[in-house]
Design a protein around this motif. Structure first.
Motif, PDB file in Angstrom:
ATOM      1  N   ALA A 121     -11.215  25.674  25.319  1.00  0.00           N
ATOM      2  CA  ALA A 121     -12.659  25.861  25.526  1.00  0.00           C
ATOM      3  C   ALA A 121     -13.362  26.362  24.279  1.00  0.00           C
ATOM      4  O   ALA A 121     -14.599  26.417  24.256  1.00  0.00           O
ATOM      5  CB  ALA A 121     -12.889  26.839  26.677  1.00  0.00           C
ATOM      6  N   GLY A 122     -12.610  26.739  23.245  1.00  0.00           N
ATOM      7  CA  GLY A 122     -13.220  27.247  22.025  1.00  0.00           C
ATOM      8  C   GLY A 122     -13.789  28.641  22.178  1.00  0.00           C
ATOM      9  O   GLY A 122     -14.834  28.971  21.613  1.00  0.00           O
ATOM     10  N   THR A 123     -13.088  29.483  22.937  1.00  0.00           N
ATOM     11  CA  THR A 123     -13.568  30.844  23.163  1.00  0.00           C
ATOM     12  C   THR A 123     -12.396  31.812  23.117  1.00  0.00           C
ATOM     13  O   THR A 123     -11.272  31.424  22.766  1.00  0.00           O
ATOM     14  CB  THR A 123     -14.309  30.930  24.512  1.00  0.00           C
ATOM     15  N   GLN A 124     -12.637  33.066  23.467  1.00  0.00           N
ATOM     16  CA  GLN A 124     -11.595  34.088  23.450  1.00  0.00           C
ATOM     17  C   GLN A 124     -10.924  34.190  24.820  1.00  0.00           C
ATOM     18  O   GLN A 124     -11.550  33.946  25.848  1.00  0.00           O
ATOM     19  CB  GLN A 124     -12.195  35.440  23.067  1.00  0.00           C
ATOM     20  N   SER A 125      -9.644  34.603  24.811  1.00  0.00           N
ATOM     21  CA  SER A 125      -8.900  34.738  26.064  1.00  0.00           C
ATOM     22  C   SER A 125      -9.578  35.701  27.024  1.00  0.00           C
ATOM     23  O   SER A 125      -9.540  35.515  28.246  1.00  0.00           O
ATOM     24  CB  SER A 125      -7.476  35.220  25.775  1.00  0.00           C
ATOM     25  N   ALA A 126     -10.239  36.725  26.478  1.00  0.00           N
ATOM     26  CA  ALA A 126     -10.888  37.724  27.322  1.00  0.00           C
ATOM     27  C   ALA A 126     -11.993  37.131  28.179  1.00  0.00           C
ATOM     28  O   ALA A 126     -12.357  37.687  29.226  1.00  0.00           O
ATOM     29  CB  ALA A 126     -11.457  38.852  26.461  1.00  0.00           C
ATOM     30  N   MET A 127     -12.545  35.986  27.751  1.00  0.00           N
ATOM     31  CA  MET A 127     -13.632  35.380  28.498  1.00  0.00           C
ATOM     32  C   MET A 127     -13.182  34.867  29.860  1.00  0.00           C
ATOM     33  O   MET A 127     -13.977  34.793  30.793  1.00  0.00           O
ATOM     34  CB  MET A 127     -14.260  34.236  27.690  1.00  0.00           C
ATOM     35  N   VAL A 128     -11.904  34.504  29.981  1.00  0.00           N
ATOM     36  CA  VAL A 128     -11.394  34.047  31.276  1.00  0.00           C
ATOM     37  C   VAL A 128     -11.495  35.180  32.295  1.00  0.00           C
ATOM     38  O   VAL A 128     -11.999  35.001  33.413  1.00  0.00           O
ATOM     39  CB  VAL A 128      -9.939  33.552  31.155  1.00  0.00           C
ATOM     40  N   SER A 129     -11.027  36.367  31.899  1.00  0.00           N
ATOM     41  CA  SER A 129     -11.110  37.529  32.793  1.00  0.00           C
ATOM     42  C   SER A 129     -12.544  37.976  33.008  1.00  0.00           C
ATOM     43  O   SER A 129     -12.932  38.374  34.112  1.00  0.00           O
ATOM     44  CB  SER A 129     -10.283  38.688  32.217  1.00  0.00           C
ATOM     45  N   TYR A 130     -13.355  37.901  31.959  1.00  0.00           N
ATOM     46  CA  TYR A 130     -14.738  38.357  32.043  1.00  0.00           C
ATOM     47  C   TYR A 130     -15.534  37.525  33.053  1.00  0.00           C
ATOM     48  O   TYR A 130     -16.284  38.064  33.868  1.00  0.00           O
ATOM     49  CB  TYR A 130     -15.396  38.274  30.666  1.00  0.00           C
ATOM     50  N   TYR A 131     -15.370  36.213  33.015  1.00  0.00           N
ATOM     51  CA  TYR A 131     -16.140  35.336  33.897  1.00  0.00           C
ATOM     52  C   TYR A 131     -15.493  35.118  35.259  1.00  0.00           C
ATOM     53  O   TYR A 131     -16.187  34.977  36.265  1.00  0.00           O
ATOM     54  CB  TYR A 131     -16.354  33.982  33.235  1.00  0.00           C
ATOM     55  N   PHE A 132     -14.150  35.051  35.296  1.00  0.00           N
ATOM     56  CA  PHE A 132     -13.473  34.615  36.516  1.00  0.00           C
ATOM     57  C   PHE A 132     -12.461  35.618  37.065  1.00  0.00           C
ATOM     58  O   PHE A 132     -11.908  35.382  38.141  1.00  0.00           O
ATOM     59  CB  PHE A 132     -12.775  33.278  36.262  1.00  0.00           C
ATOM     60  N   GLY A 133     -12.196  36.682  36.343  1.00  0.00           N
ATOM     61  CA  GLY A 133     -11.249  37.696  36.807  1.00  0.00           C
ATOM     62  C   GLY A 133      -9.807  37.426  36.433  1.00  0.00           C
ATOM     63  O   GLY A 133      -9.044  38.345  36.145  1.00  0.00           O
ATOM     64  N   SER A 134      -9.412  36.151  36.429  1.00  0.00           N
ATOM     65  CA  SER A 134      -8.028  35.782  36.135  1.00  0.00           C
ATOM     66  C   SER A 134      -7.949  34.269  35.991  1.00  0.00           C
ATOM     67  O   SER A 134      -8.931  33.552  36.241  1.00  0.00           O
ATOM     68  CB  SER A 134      -7.092  36.229  37.267  1.00  0.00           C
ATOM     69  N   LYS A 135      -6.778  33.775  35.620  1.00  0.00           N
ATOM     70  CA  LYS A 135      -6.577  32.324  35.578  1.00  0.00           C
ATOM     71  C   LYS A 135      -6.744  31.727  36.975  1.00  0.00           C
ATOM     72  O   LYS A 135      -7.404  30.688  37.136  1.00  0.00           O
ATOM     73  CB  LYS A 135      -5.168  32.003  35.042  1.00  0.00           C
ATOM     74  N   GLU A 136      -6.181  32.391  37.959  1.00  0.00           N
ATOM     75  CA  GLU A 136      -6.320  31.913  39.336  1.00  0.00           C
ATOM     76  C   GLU A 136      -7.796  31.861  39.733  1.00  0.00           C
ATOM     77  O   GLU A 136      -8.242  30.907  40.381  1.00  0.00           O
ATOM     78  CB  GLU A 136      -5.546  32.827  40.277  1.00  0.00           C
ATOM     79  N   GLY A 137      -8.554  32.887  39.331  1.00  0.00           N
ATOM     80  CA  GLY A 137      -9.974  32.915  39.641  1.00  0.00           C
ATOM     81  C   GLY A 137     -10.725  31.757  39.021  1.00  0.00           C
ATOM     82  O   GLY A 137     -11.654  31.205  39.636  1.00  0.00           O
ATOM     83  N   LYS A 196     -18.931  29.205  30.640  1.00  0.00           N
ATOM     84  CA  LYS A 196     -18.183  29.052  31.892  1.00  0.00           C
ATOM     85  C   LYS A 196     -17.828  27.593  32.143  1.00  0.00           C
ATOM     86  O   LYS A 196     -16.708  27.273  32.551  1.00  0.00           O
ATOM     87  CB  LYS A 196     -19.004  29.609  33.062  1.00  0.00           C
ATOM     88  N   GLN A 197     -18.790  26.704  31.877  1.00  0.00           N
ATOM     89  CA  GLN A 197     -18.537  25.285  32.086  1.00  0.00           C
ATOM     90  C   GLN A 197     -17.470  24.770  31.127  1.00  0.00           C
ATOM     91  O   GLN A 197     -16.660  23.910  31.487  1.00  0.00           O
ATOM     92  CB  GLN A 197     -19.834  24.488  31.930  1.00  0.00           C
ATOM     93  N   ALA A 198     -17.461  25.301  29.894  1.00  0.00           N
ATOM     94  CA  ALA A 198     -16.442  24.904  28.919  1.00  0.00           C
ATOM     95  C   ALA A 198     -15.055  25.310  29.409  1.00  0.00           C
ATOM     96  O   ALA A 198     -14.078  24.570  29.223  1.00  0.00           O
ATOM     97  CB  ALA A 198     -16.738  25.539  27.562  1.00  0.00           C
ATOM     98  N   LEU A 199     -14.948  26.470  30.048  1.00  0.00           N
ATOM     99  CA  LEU A 199     -13.658  26.910  30.584  1.00  0.00           C
ATOM    100  C   LEU A 199     -13.245  26.056  31.785  1.00  0.00           C
ATOM    101  O   LEU A 199     -12.061  25.741  31.953  1.00  0.00           O
ATOM    102  CB  LEU A 199     -13.731  28.387  30.976  1.00  0.00           C
TER     103      LEU A 199
END
Length: 215
Positions: free
Chosen positions: A44-60, A16-19
């Motif tokens: 961040a060196g991760t998968q795009s799905a991790m953005v939604s998984y941790y934060f719900g969306s880019k806005e999140g 999460k901190q990397a994102l």
């Protein structure tokens, strides 16, 4: 960093901190609306799905970043309050120095202010108002009221107006730096310099009228 979904809580926090860091870095390079989830994940060196998984969306993700930044600012303001209690005669100088450093330390936030918060109504604008200005206002207002009671600041001035004056002197030059650098030859290096901080401190403590000069 592994590109899968981390199971360990410590690795989840690191992911999460990397994102968050990726969001900051990309925002320093381009407007918020031009940043894609794919770019965030790559940075961040991760998968795009991790953005939604941790934060719900880019806005999140960016709302979380604002909240995270607001919490850090609140902690630093509390620490500053303790320093000022120990050195009340240096209150204005300490406030100016620390607030300039605080704002200048996050250029991504200045970019977000310019692009999203000041120019239009958006979820990010609402998130910013809750995460940062409101916390700063409450912290500074309490500090100013304390300094008034101690006789360090004038009792005939509105504490809320004091907060507004201080924040306008500190924040506006950073927001208007593209114009100020061309018109007044005041660039970012000047805005974070000791000379500039000293100037703001003198303006706040002594004003512009003759008779306030120091030896």
């Amino acid at each position: 960093m592994s590109r899968g979904r981390p199971r360990d809580p410590a690795r989840q926090q690191a992911s999460k901190q990397a994102l968050r860091l990726a969001a900051q870095q990309l925002l320093e390079q381009k407007p918020y609306r031009s940043i894609s989830i794919r770019e965030l994940a790559q940075q961040a060196g991760t998968q795009s799905a991790m953005v939604s998984y941790y934060f719900g969306s880019k806005e999140g993700l960016f709302l979380d970043l604002l909240q995270h930044s607001g919490e850090q600012r609140q902690q630093r303001l509390q620490q500053l309050g303790l320093r000022i209690q120990a050195q009340p005669d240096q209150a204005i100088g300490l406030l100016v120095d620390n607030l300039v450093e605080l704002m200048a330390s996050e250029p991504w936030l200045v970019r977000l202010l310019q692009d999203e918060v000041l120019s239009q109504q958006s979820a990010l604008r609402n998130g910013f108002m809750q995460a940062i200005p409101d916390r700063l206002k409450q912290g500074l207002l309490a500090l100013f009221q304390q300094l008034i009671r101690q006789g360090v600041l004038r009792a005939d001035l509105n504490p809320g107006y004091m907060v507004a004056s201080l924040m306008s002197l500190v924040v506006f030059p950073l927001l208007a730096e593209p114009v100020m650098s061309q018109v007044l030859n005041i660039d970012r290096n000047t805005i974070v310099s000791d000379e500039w901080k000293h100037h703001l401190t003198l303006v706040l403590t002594q004003g512009l009228a003759p008779g306030g000069e120091t030896a």
